[in-house]
Design a protein around this motif. Structure first.
Motif, mmCIF file in Angstrom:
data_model
loop_
_atom_site.group_PDB
_atom_site.id
_atom_site.type_symbol
_atom_site.label_atom_id
_atom_site.label_comp_id
_atom_site.label_asym_id
_atom_site.label_seq_id
_atom_site.Cartn_x
_atom_site.Cartn_y
_atom_site.Cartn_z
ATOM 1 N N LEU A 568 0.824 -1.208 0.000
ATOM 2 C CA LEU A 568 0.000 0.000 0.000
ATOM 3 C C LEU A 568 0.858 1.258 0.000
ATOM 4 O O LEU A 568 0.503 2.263 -0.633
ATOM 5 C CB LEU A 568 -0.955 -0.018 1.199
ATOM 6 C CG LEU A 568 -1.904 -1.218 1.257
ATOM 7 C CD1 LEU A 568 -2.863 -1.088 2.423
ATOM 8 C CD2 LEU A 568 -2.685 -1.380 -0.049
ATOM 9 N N HIS A 569 1.983 1.229 0.713
ATOM 10 C CA HIS A 569 2.931 2.347 0.628
ATOM 11 C C HIS A 569 3.377 2.546 -0.808
ATOM 12 O O HIS A 569 3.512 3.680 -1.289
ATOM 13 C CB HIS A 569 4.147 2.077 1.512
ATOM 14 C CG HIS A 569 3.935 2.378 2.962
ATOM 15 N ND1 HIS A 569 4.886 2.153 3.918
ATOM 16 C CD2 HIS A 569 2.871 2.910 3.617
ATOM 17 C CE1 HIS A 569 4.423 2.513 5.099
ATOM 18 N NE2 HIS A 569 3.194 2.961 4.943
ATOM 19 N N ASP A 570 3.616 1.453 -1.505
ATOM 20 C CA ASP A 570 4.056 1.533 -2.900
ATOM 21 C C ASP A 570 2.981 2.162 -3.779
ATOM 22 O O ASP A 570 3.266 3.007 -4.621
ATOM 23 C CB ASP A 570 4.413 0.128 -3.401
ATOM 24 C CG ASP A 570 5.462 0.151 -4.487
ATOM 25 O OD1 ASP A 570 6.559 0.676 -4.237
ATOM 26 O OD2 ASP A 570 5.174 -0.344 -5.591
ATOM 27 N N ILE A 571 1.737 1.747 -3.573
ATOM 28 C CA ILE A 571 0.613 2.302 -4.333
ATOM 29 C C ILE A 571 0.500 3.812 -4.119
ATOM 30 O O ILE A 571 0.173 4.568 -5.037
ATOM 31 C CB ILE A 571 -0.698 1.594 -3.934
ATOM 32 C CG1 ILE A 571 -0.711 0.158 -4.487
ATOM 33 C CG2 ILE A 571 -1.923 2.361 -4.407
ATOM 34 C CD1 ILE A 571 -1.844 -0.695 -3.945
ATOM 35 N N CYS A 572 0.802 4.252 -2.890
ATOM 36 C CA CYS A 572 0.659 5.673 -2.535
ATOM 37 C C CYS A 572 1.936 6.479 -2.775
ATOM 38 O O CYS A 572 2.012 7.652 -2.374
ATOM 39 C CB CYS A 572 0.240 5.803 -1.067
ATOM 40 S SG CYS A 572 -1.392 5.125 -0.711
ATOM 41 N N ASN A 573 2.943 5.841 -3.388
ATOM 42 C CA ASN A 573 4.213 6.508 -3.721
ATOM 43 C C ASN A 573 5.003 6.953 -2.497
ATOM 44 O O ASN A 573 5.772 7.920 -2.551
ATOM 45 C CB ASN A 573 3.977 7.717 -4.645
ATOM 46 C CG ASN A 573 3.510 7.318 -6.015
ATOM 47 O OD1 ASN A 573 3.985 6.341 -6.579
ATOM 48 N ND2 ASN A 573 2.547 8.047 -6.554
ATOM 49 N N ILE A 574 4.831 6.243 -1.369
ATOM 50 C CA ILE A 574 5.591 6.626 -0.173
ATOM 51 C C ILE A 574 6.473 5.475 0.323
ATOM 52 O O ILE A 574 6.997 5.519 1.432
ATOM 53 C CB ILE A 574 4.667 7.124 0.964
ATOM 54 C CG1 ILE A 574 3.587 6.091 1.309
ATOM 55 C CG2 ILE A 574 4.041 8.458 0.588
ATOM 56 C CD1 ILE A 574 2.708 6.496 2.492
ATOM 57 N N SER A 575 6.616 4.425 -0.478
ATOM 58 C CA SER A 575 7.590 3.373 -0.168
ATOM 59 C C SER A 575 8.979 3.908 -0.478
ATOM 60 O O SER A 575 9.150 4.879 -1.232
ATOM 61 C CB SER A 575 7.316 2.125 -0.996
ATOM 62 O OG SER A 575 7.530 2.392 -2.378
ATOM 63 N N SER A 576 9.998 3.271 0.070
ATOM 64 C CA SER A 576 11.374 3.698 -0.187
ATOM 65 C C SER A 576 11.685 3.663 -1.680
ATOM 66 O O SER A 576 12.305 4.591 -2.226
ATOM 67 C CB SER A 576 12.332 2.791 0.587
ATOM 68 O OG SER A 576 13.665 3.105 0.280
ATOM 69 N N GLN A 577 11.212 2.611 -2.355
ATOM 70 C CA GLN A 577 11.509 2.469 -3.790
ATOM 71 C C GLN A 577 10.842 3.573 -4.614
ATOM 72 O O GLN A 577 11.466 4.157 -5.516
ATOM 73 C CB GLN A 577 11.035 1.089 -4.287
ATOM 74 C CG GLN A 577 11.821 -0.090 -3.745
ATOM 75 C CD GLN A 577 11.455 -0.428 -2.299
ATOM 76 O OE1 GLN A 577 10.439 0.045 -1.757
ATOM 77 N NE2 GLN A 577 12.281 -1.235 -1.664
ATOM 78 N N LYS A 578 9.574 3.858 -4.321
ATOM 79 C CA LYS A 578 8.869 4.906 -5.069
ATOM 80 C C LYS A 578 9.448 6.288 -4.763
ATOM 81 O O LYS A 578 9.542 7.141 -5.649
ATOM 82 C CB LYS A 578 7.376 4.866 -4.743
ATOM 83 C CG LYS A 578 6.632 3.715 -5.404
ATOM 84 C CD LYS A 578 6.600 3.887 -6.921
ATOM 85 C CE LYS A 578 5.853 2.747 -7.614
ATOM 86 N NZ LYS A 578 4.402 2.753 -7.377
ATOM 87 N N LEU A 579 9.845 6.496 -3.508
ATOM 88 C CA LEU A 579 10.452 7.784 -3.157
ATOM 89 C C LEU A 579 11.755 7.988 -3.922
ATOM 90 O O LEU A 579 12.047 9.097 -4.387
ATOM 91 C CB LEU A 579 10.708 7.846 -1.654
ATOM 92 C CG LEU A 579 9.466 8.005 -0.765
ATOM 93 C CD1 LEU A 579 9.830 7.838 0.701
ATOM 94 C CD2 LEU A 579 8.805 9.368 -0.984
#
Length: 590
Positions: A568-579
């Motif tokens: 869900l962090h990834d979906i919301c662009n707040i995972s480490s990878q997306k950041l």
């Protein structure tokens, strides 16, 4: 599953083809099916095992989905889901892009009302019954509610109204003396006495509300269930059936340890034993940081009291309740009462720590404004499960609290970055404040093992410089800072990172410095963007006529459903990878 009853059942119409004598075998198979899936996929176990016979009987007697069936809270609805067309995909329960762990209208016509929070079923079902009457339709309307949920104020509001309506309403009280933790309060004591016939029918509180009362009956006995439901089906007006069930029925360990087996995690389907996790050396859960810290503080300060609405285990207030039962209170599923109770205590000089899950604090919004903030009472709200919580999905994500609290005058809003900051913030708040304060922290574990350090008083409204940089500054609040730190470490670039533990009042001095130094600012939060921390930064910049480029990252303006927290962090662009990707994109533009 060859030669079984369950393999031939896809919908309730298939259940109705069975004989009464076949129903116990179906119940046995259904229990085994639930146990085998939940053992490996995890989920809510005990509540669903307790209503297997009831679920079969309801779909057997009533013509669902034309007859409308509403499950209160919904963590007991696994048997219902399996019998209503979702058996073959039940293994996807609570997983990303799988079925929801709770009834959901968009998922099935058999899910007549979306649930996840307690005590809504009677009001919703009464609304359906009134609608049927107005449309000239004759159908049944059934609400299934537990003994913990029926003690909530909203349930009583629904009962009170229903008692003066001429509607075809059936309320089934599933009495197992436990919700997630054991049920508490005077109504629980009343129901306990009613089950052994101490109170005469003429004294029945349900009949005093103009309901026809049936029971109590054994909720695991098909003969009693079928006969009584047939009688209810042919009776007019509002009716309540009181059934007695055992949470975790059919799995020995779940019956004997009902709290742990409410949602046990992975376990051995054959033996029932929970598969142990090696937690040795792991950082603590934030809930335990709260629970052990408040106990430590309360030992030194007799004015400290703890309050939770029905979540002593989940919130870890249980440690204080065990040692100081006269100063730590489980008030039942009653968030509004919990908040105003804390306000009353604060007027008399006590220091109330009111610990409530973020998603449940929403239910006490008027009390936060009217009873606490308007009177500027220094209640300490410990907002548990803040942020995206994972598999429980949209009904349980604690993503709105920053937005809905920010507009309340005199409310201090904080989000510590780690266990030590949480511990010191709890300590600082216990020393006495002039305003109410909310302290938000997530579900699950942090990153610091040696967290039980000496208390330090901290300046609540001061931000921190995690690292200086050039051109781009990342501003974060709360534990999402760890994702930012990981992203910046991987990039190895000169980028600033600033932590704002206090969202309101914001550290204006530090924020002005950032706006002067960095042309591009990225805000990151584990909460909704609209009205959130990032919006506070944008508003501040606009008020001071800065023209910096400000990018807000957080939960977008639509409901996020279930999956793991990382997904869900990834979906919301707040995972480490997306950041990392977003920061790289803006580095290229420099």
């Amino acid at each position: 599953m060859s030669n079984t009853l369950l393999q031939n059942i896809q919908y309730p119409s298939d259940v109705r083809k069975l004989s009464l004598e076949q129903l116990p075998e179906l119940a046995k198979e259904l229990r085994e099916f639930i146990i085998n899936i939940v053992a490996t996929k995890e989920g809510h176990l005990g509540a669903s095992l307790g209503v297997v016979e009831l679920t079969i009987a309801l779909h057997y007697i009533f013509n669902t989905p034309e007859d409308l069936l509403v499950w209160d809270v919904g963590h007991q609805a696994y048997p219902h889901k399996i019998l209503t067309g979702r058996k073959d995909i039940f293994h996807t329960n609570r997983q990303l892009n799988g079925i929801s762990g709770f009834p959901k209208r968009s998922e099935s016509i058999y899910d007549t009302f979306g649930v996840g929070h307690s005590s809504t079923s009677i009001s919703a079902t009464l609304g359906m019954a009134i609608a049927s009457k107005l449309k000239g339709e004759y159908k049944q309307h059934i609400a299934v509610i537990g003994d913990a949920s029926i003690a909530s104020g909203m349930a009583f509001e629904g009962l009170n109204h229903a008692g003066v309506t001429d509607t075809n309403l059936i309320v089934i009280l599933n009495d197992n003396a436990i919700g997630i933790d054991p049920s508490v309060g005077a109504l629980k004591e009343y129901l306990t006495k009613a089950t052994v016939g101490i109170k005469p029918r003429s004294n029945n509180i349900i009949e005093a509300l103009n309901f026809n009362y049936f029971g109590p009956i054994d909720g695991h006995d098909f003969t009693s269930l079928i006969d009584t439901l047939e009688e209810l089906k042919n009776s007019k007006g509002p009716k309540l059936l009181h059934i007695i069930t055992t949470k975790g029925k059919g799995l020995k360990q779940a019956e004997e340890n009902q709290i742990q087996y409410h949602a046990p995690g992975k376990f051995d389907a054959t033996t029932g034993n929970i598969i142990p996790k090696d937690n040795s050396g792991l950082p603590p859960k934030f809930q335990d940081v709260f629970g052990y810290t408040i106990l430590e503080l309360a030992r030194k300060n007799k004015k400290i009291v703890g309050i939770t609405p029905a979540m002593p285990t989940g919130s870890s207030l249980k440690y204080m309740m065990k040692e100081m039962p006269d100063r730590a209170f489980d008030v039942g599923i009653a968030e509004q009462h919990a908040v105003t109770l804390a306000a009353g205590m604060a007027t008399q000089g006590l220091i109330p720590f009111c610990t409530i899950y973020s998603t449940f604090l929403q239910r006490a919004y008027d009390q936060i404004i009217h009873d606490v903030a308007l009177q500027n009472l220094p209640v300490i709200f410990c907002v548990d499960r803040a942020g995206l919580v994972g598999a429980d999905g949209a009904t349980h994500h604690g993503v709105f609290d920053i937005a809905y609290l920010s507009c309340i005058p005199d409310m201090i809003i904080t989000a510590p970055a780690d266990e030590i900051e949480l511990r010191n913030l709890l300590y600082t708040a216990s020393l006495g404040l002039e305003n109410p304060i909310t302290i938000r922290y997530p579900r699950g574990r942090g990153h610091i093992r040696e967290w039980q350090q000496l208390f330090q008083k901290i300046e609540i409204n001061k931000g921190k410089v995690f690292q200086k940089g050039e051109h781009i500054a990342i501003l974060s609040t709360g534990t999402i800072a760890s994702n930012v730190t990981s992203a910046l470490k991987a990039l190895n670039s000169k980028i600033g990172h600033y932590h704002f533990m206090c969202i309101k009042p914001i550290d204006k001095e530090l924020l002005l410095e950032i706006l002067e130094e960095y042309p591009t600012i990225i805000t990151v939060e584990d909460g909704v963007i609209k009205g959130g921390f990032g919006n506070t930064i944008v508003d501040f910049a606009n008020q001071h006529e800065y023209k910096n480029k400000i990018i807000n990252l957080g939960v977008p303006d639509h409901f996020i459903h279930h999956g793991s927290v990382d997904e869900l962090h990834d979906i919301c662009n707040i995972s480490s990878q997306k950041l990392q990707k977003i920061i790289k994109k803006h580095l290229i533009k420099i």
